[in-house]
Design a protein around this motif. Structure first.
Motif, PDB file in Angstrom:
ATOM      1  N   UNK A   1      58.571  38.571  31.632  1.00  0.00           N
ATOM      2  CA  UNK A   1      57.544  37.737  31.006  1.00  0.00           C
ATOM      3  C   UNK A   1      56.327  37.604  31.914  1.00  0.00           C
ATOM      4  N   UNK A   2      56.555  37.389  33.199  1.00  0.00           N
ATOM      5  CA  UNK A   2      55.441  37.243  34.146  1.00  0.00           C
ATOM      6  C   UNK A   2      54.633  38.522  34.254  1.00  0.00           C
ATOM      7  N   UNK A   3      55.308  39.687  34.252  1.00  0.00           N
ATOM      8  CA  UNK A   3      54.599  40.964  34.330  1.00  0.00           C
ATOM      9  C   UNK A   3      53.766  41.195  33.070  1.00  0.00           C
ATOM     10  N   UNK A   4      54.302  40.837  31.921  1.00  0.00           N
ATOM     11  CA  UNK A   4      53.553  40.976  30.667  1.00  0.00           C
ATOM     12  C   UNK A   4      52.304  40.096  30.708  1.00  0.00           C
ATOM     13  N   UNK A   5      52.466  38.855  31.129  1.00  0.00           N
ATOM     14  CA  UNK A   5      51.334  37.928  31.207  1.00  0.00           C
ATOM     15  C   UNK A   5      50.295  38.414  32.213  1.00  0.00           C
ATOM     16  N   UNK A   6      50.736  38.896  33.363  1.00  0.00           N
ATOM     17  CA  UNK A   6      49.825  39.394  34.384  1.00  0.00           C
ATOM     18  C   UNK A   6      49.063  40.625  33.887  1.00  0.00           C
ATOM     19  N   UNK A   7      49.770  41.531  33.236  1.00  0.00           N
ATOM     20  CA  UNK A   7      49.130  42.735  32.712  1.00  0.00           C
ATOM     21  C   UNK A   7      48.080  42.374  31.672  1.00  0.00           C
ATOM     22  N   UNK A   8      48.408  41.446  30.788  1.00  0.00           N
ATOM     23  CA  UNK A   8      47.447  41.011  29.766  1.00  0.00           C
ATOM     24  C   UNK A   8      46.210  40.395  30.421  1.00  0.00           C
ATOM     25  N   UNK A   9      46.422  39.558  31.423  1.00  0.00           N
ATOM     26  CA  UNK A   9      45.301  38.921  32.129  1.00  0.00           C
ATOM     27  C   UNK A   9      44.435  39.976  32.825  1.00  0.00           C
ATOM     28  N   UNK A  10      45.066  40.923  33.505  1.00  0.00           N
ATOM     29  CA  UNK A  10      44.314  41.970  34.204  1.00  0.00           C
ATOM     30  C   UNK A  10      43.531  42.839  33.221  1.00  0.00           C
ATOM     31  N   UNK A  11      44.144  43.199  32.091  1.00  0.00           N
ATOM     32  CA  UNK A  11      43.452  44.012  31.091  1.00  0.00           C
ATOM     33  C   UNK A  11      42.247  43.262  30.527  1.00  0.00           C
ATOM     34  N   UNK A  12      42.404  41.963  30.305  1.00  0.00           N
ATOM     35  CA  UNK A  12      41.292  41.157  29.786  1.00  0.00           C
ATOM     36  C   UNK A  12      40.153  41.100  30.795  1.00  0.00           C
ATOM     37  N   UNK A  13      40.476  40.980  32.084  1.00  0.00           N
ATOM     38  CA  UNK A  13      39.439  40.978  33.116  1.00  0.00           C
ATOM     39  C   UNK A  13      38.670  42.296  33.131  1.00  0.00           C
ATOM     40  N   UNK A  14      39.377  43.405  32.979  1.00  0.00           N
ATOM     41  CA  UNK A  14      38.710  44.712  32.945  1.00  0.00           C
ATOM     42  C   UNK A  14      37.820  44.799  31.708  1.00  0.00           C
ATOM     43  N   UNK A  15      38.336  44.363  30.560  1.00  0.00           N
ATOM     44  CA  UNK A  15      37.566  44.419  29.320  1.00  0.00           C
ATOM     45  C   UNK A  15      36.300  43.562  29.407  1.00  0.00           C
ATOM     46  N   UNK A  16      36.413  42.404  30.031  1.00  0.00           N
ATOM     47  CA  UNK A  16      35.252  41.511  30.158  1.00  0.00           C
ATOM     48  C   UNK A  16      34.229  42.021  31.163  1.00  0.00           C
ATOM     49  N   UNK A  17      34.599  42.953  31.992  1.00  0.00           N
ATOM     50  CA  UNK A  17      33.701  43.433  33.047  1.00  0.00           C
ATOM     51  C   UNK A  17      32.427  44.063  32.511  1.00  0.00           C
ATOM     52  N   UNK A  18      32.470  44.632  31.318  1.00  0.00           N
ATOM     53  CA  UNK A  18      31.263  45.316  30.845  1.00  0.00           C
ATOM     54  C   UNK A  18      30.788  44.886  29.465  1.00  0.00           C
ATOM     55  N   UNK A  19      31.380  43.855  28.896  1.00  0.00           N
ATOM     56  CA  UNK A  19      30.972  43.446  27.546  1.00  0.00           C
ATOM     57  C   UNK A  19      30.197  42.152  27.552  1.00  0.00           C
ATOM     58  N   UNK A  20      29.694  41.793  26.395  1.00  0.00           N
ATOM     59  CA  UNK A  20      29.071  40.485  26.206  1.00  0.00           C
ATOM     60  C   UNK A  20      27.661  40.369  26.741  1.00  0.00           C
ATOM     61  N   UNK A  21      27.220  39.132  26.949  1.00  0.00           N
ATOM     62  CA  UNK A  21      25.863  38.816  27.386  1.00  0.00           C
ATOM     63  C   UNK A  21      25.594  39.398  28.768  1.00  0.00           C
TER      64      UNK A  21
ATOM     65  N   UNK B   1      35.528  43.654  23.375  1.00  0.00           N
ATOM     66  CA  UNK B   1      35.260  44.303  22.093  1.00  0.00           C
ATOM     67  C   UNK B   1      36.527  44.362  21.239  1.00  0.00           C
ATOM     68  N   UNK B   2      36.344  44.689  19.964  1.00  0.00           N
ATOM     69  CA  UNK B   2      37.484  44.810  19.061  1.00  0.00           C
ATOM     70  C   UNK B   2      38.409  45.942  19.503  1.00  0.00           C
TER      71      UNK B   2
END
Length: 193
Positions: free
Chosen positions: A147-167, A174-175
């Motif tokens: 469970x912790x690895x799944x949560x960590x992976x999701x958090x890390x992926x979200x950080x990467x995704x946020x690195x280049x999107x948005x304002x 993105x979708x």
């Protein structure tokens, strides 16, 4: 019309780029040979306890040796970086920041593999190898660790995704990135069951 003259700064840059591209390809070819060799497979088996012969074959084809296996742990981050058809510099930096947090240094096989996967889209074989790796890993870990690895992976992926999107390039997922994160997390949860 070719605007680069022999000896011009553009020509030297092209030559330098070609040199490093060729050198990188030689290193990756050596890694693939090393990882696919009987000695490489034996070392990977000894270091990790992985018994899945198909997974060992896939790791060899990807050039993943025992000291490069940590790169596979970050493979989902690479996938989200490529979700928008290219992995940009900010996403690359975000992935490599996570690598440094896991004590992956620039002089390691894991770093070389991550760098390669962020330069050129990794083959589909990587997804299969990652899924088998997670299955093997989850078969040896507790429900809490899974469970912790799944949560960590999701958090890390979200950080990467946020690195280049948005304002101003930061903050928005993105979708396509959301879909990739959902797909990876669902796959991990299915492996945990």
């Amino acid at each position: 019309m070719n605007t680069t003259k022999k000896g011009s700064p553009l020509d030297r840059k092209a030559q330098t780029d070609k040199f490093f591209q060729d050198l990188e390809e030689q290193i990756l070819q050596r890694l693939r040979s090393e990882a696919s060799s009987p000695t490489g497979r034996e070392e990977l088996l000894r270091e990790t306890g992985i018994r899945d012969a198909h997974l060992l074959d896939e790791l060899g084809k990807l050039g993943i040796t025992a000291d490069g296996l940590m790169a596979l742990r970050l493979f989902p981050l690479v996938l989200v970086a490529w979700a928008e058809e290219n992995a940009d510099a900010r996403e690359r930096d975000a992935v490599m920041t996570q690598a440094v947090r896991l004590a992956i240094r620039e002089d390691t096989t894991a770093w070389v593999l991550l760098d390669q996967w962020l330069t050129r889209r990794p083959p589909g074989l990587g997804v299969d190898a990652w899924k088998r790796y997670i299955h093997e890993l989850f078969s040896k870990t507790s429900d809490v660790a899974q469970k912790r690895l799944i949560e960590l992976t999701e958090k890390q992926m979200t950080e990467v995704a946020k690195a280049s999107g948005g304002h101003l390039g930061f903050g928005k997922v993105s979708k396509k990135e959301q879909a990739m994160i959902h797909q990876v997390v669902t796959s991990m949860r299915n492996q945990a069951e």
